[in-house]
Design an enzyme around this catalytic site. Structure first.
Site, PDB file in Angstrom:
ATOM      1  N   ASP A  74       0.835  -1.204   0.000  1.00  9.68           N
ATOM      2  CA  ASP A  74       0.000   0.000   0.000  1.00  9.68           C
ATOM      3  C   ASP A  74       0.866   1.249   0.000  1.00  9.68           C
ATOM      4  O   ASP A  74       2.004   1.249   0.476  1.00  9.68           O
ATOM      5  CB  ASP A  74      -0.965  -0.001   1.187  1.00  9.68           C
ATOM      6  N   GLU A 133      -0.051  -0.810   5.656  1.00  7.15           N
ATOM      7  CA  GLU A 133       0.937  -0.334   6.632  1.00  7.15           C
ATOM      8  C   GLU A 133       0.832   1.170   6.802  1.00  7.15           C
ATOM      9  O   GLU A 133       1.111   1.704   7.870  1.00  7.15           O
ATOM     10  CB  GLU A 133       2.353  -0.706   6.171  1.00  7.15           C
TER      11      GLU A 133
END
Length: 381
Positions: A74, A133
């Protein structure tokens, strides 16, 4: 596609618009790549009904020693005006441009290419890749995967996290720890009134400013052998008042404390709450912790990683504990971890980019370390 070409792999991975939490297909793409290399792949989804986070655990071989690589697919939103499409990676003048170049898709691909070049694996290799994250659903990312690994009897001997640990030059820093991050929200209540009659009102802004000044004047500590001093930064002061002659009824503030291993989130909350109470009783204070301070004590594997960096780059890597929070604070309670990745200078910025030469060099560092890791592990057995 050549799996030993980290730049081509990075261009493919960076083309997935994986704004946190990653729902773009990047996780299945990595699972496909690693399956082609002989890894057994598990796509693990965790969530709460409102959100689902996809993660990947991949393993080659069994047992020990188990060397794990951890990372995340991400990315933060592109923001701003880019000179290139942030999700159409381009190589220009020796630089790879695109969201995730530094943080941290190119590092993932550098490690995959390093694995693809291995002649043999005298042990176990694994990947732990999360799709969240950067965002607010981190509890369904690395933490949930580690819980799953524990239930399945999987525990790596060492982990390399590919976060952008380098500062000015690739390999100049290796992170062995992270400070804790604690966010506070303060709200003070007053008595609304006209600015011409302050004796009939109570201005909560005065209380907020007094509290914040006391907090800023407080020396939390002087640092430790591995950590710098803990410190506080004020991030917001707000009253939501558009009227010039009105004393507001409430005022709010937010602040963050980056803390070392002399504190816990709860001990700091007690300290901050006591400061607030010394000023006023009309307040509320809430806090949210993004991970406590963590450190993996330097080991033979850390020394080996430093040796490899020296061989490849000529630099003596500094072992650091500063910088932002990362999933290392979660992993370190599970197994020793060191963070080594590309320079962080453009991470989260418009026109994020890394040097193509650095990507190739990082792949070489990873390749040598993997081979050296197993040699060191065998010498200790």
């Amino acid at each position: 596609m050549r799996l030993d070409d980290p730049v081509s792999l990075a261009c493919r991975l960076m083309s997935y618009p994986s704004v946190t939490p990653d729902r773009s297909g990047a996780i299945p793409f990595l699972a496909e790549l690693l399956s082609d290399l002989g890894f057994r792949c598990e796509i693990l989804s965790f969530g709460n009904g409102d959100v689902e986070v996809k993660n990947l655990y991949a393993q080659y071989g069994n047992g020990h020693p188990n060397l794990c690589f951890a990372g995340h697919t991400d990315v933060v939103p592109p923001g701003g005006t880019w000179r290139t499409d942030p999700f159409s990676p381009q190589v220009k003048d020796g630089m790879l441009y695109g969201r995730g170049a530094s943080d941290m898709k190119a590092a993932i691909c550098a490690y995959i290419s390093a694995v693809a070049r291995l002649d043999s694996v005298p042990g176990c290799l694994s990947f732990l890749i999360t799709g969240d994250e950067e965002g607010r659903w981190r509890e369904y990312g690395t933490k949930s995967v580690l819980d799953w690994m524990t239930k399945n009897g999987i525990c790596p001997d060492y982990c390399v996290l590919g976060e952008p640990s380098s500062r000015k030059r690739l390999g100049d820093c290796i992170s062995i720890g992270r400070r804790g991050s604690l966010n506070f929200e303060l709200s003070c209540r007053g008595v609304q009134g006209h600015v011409a009659y302050p004796e009939l009102a109570h201005n909560p802004i005065d209380d907020v400013l007094c509290i914040l000044r006391k907090i800023k004047d407080t020396t939390l500590d002087s640092g430790t052998d591995h950590f710098p001093p803990s410190h506080c930064e004020i991030t917001s002061i707000d009253v939501g008042n558009d009227v010039e002659n009105l004393i507001p009824s409430s005022a709010t503030a937010a602040f963050n404390i980056r803390f070392n291993d002399l504190h816990t989130a709860e001990s700091l909350y007690r300290d901050m709450d006591a400061i607030c109470a010394s000023v006023t009783s009309n307040y509320t204070l809430s806090h949210r912790c993004f991970g406590g301070a963590s450190i993996s004590q330097p080991s033979c594997y850390t020394a080996t990683l430093c040796e490899v960096v020296k061989e490849v780059t000529g630099l003596d890597a500094r072992l650091i504990t500063d910088g932002g929070t990362s999933d290392a604070c979660i992993i370190s309670s599970f197994c020793p971890v060191a963070e080594l990745g590309l320079p962080s200078g453009t991470a989260h910025k418009v026109d994020e980019c890394v040097s193509v030469a650095d990507v190739l060099t990082l792949a070489e560092i990873y390749h040598r370390f993997i081979n050296r890791f197993f040699a060191v592990a065998q010498s200790r057995s």
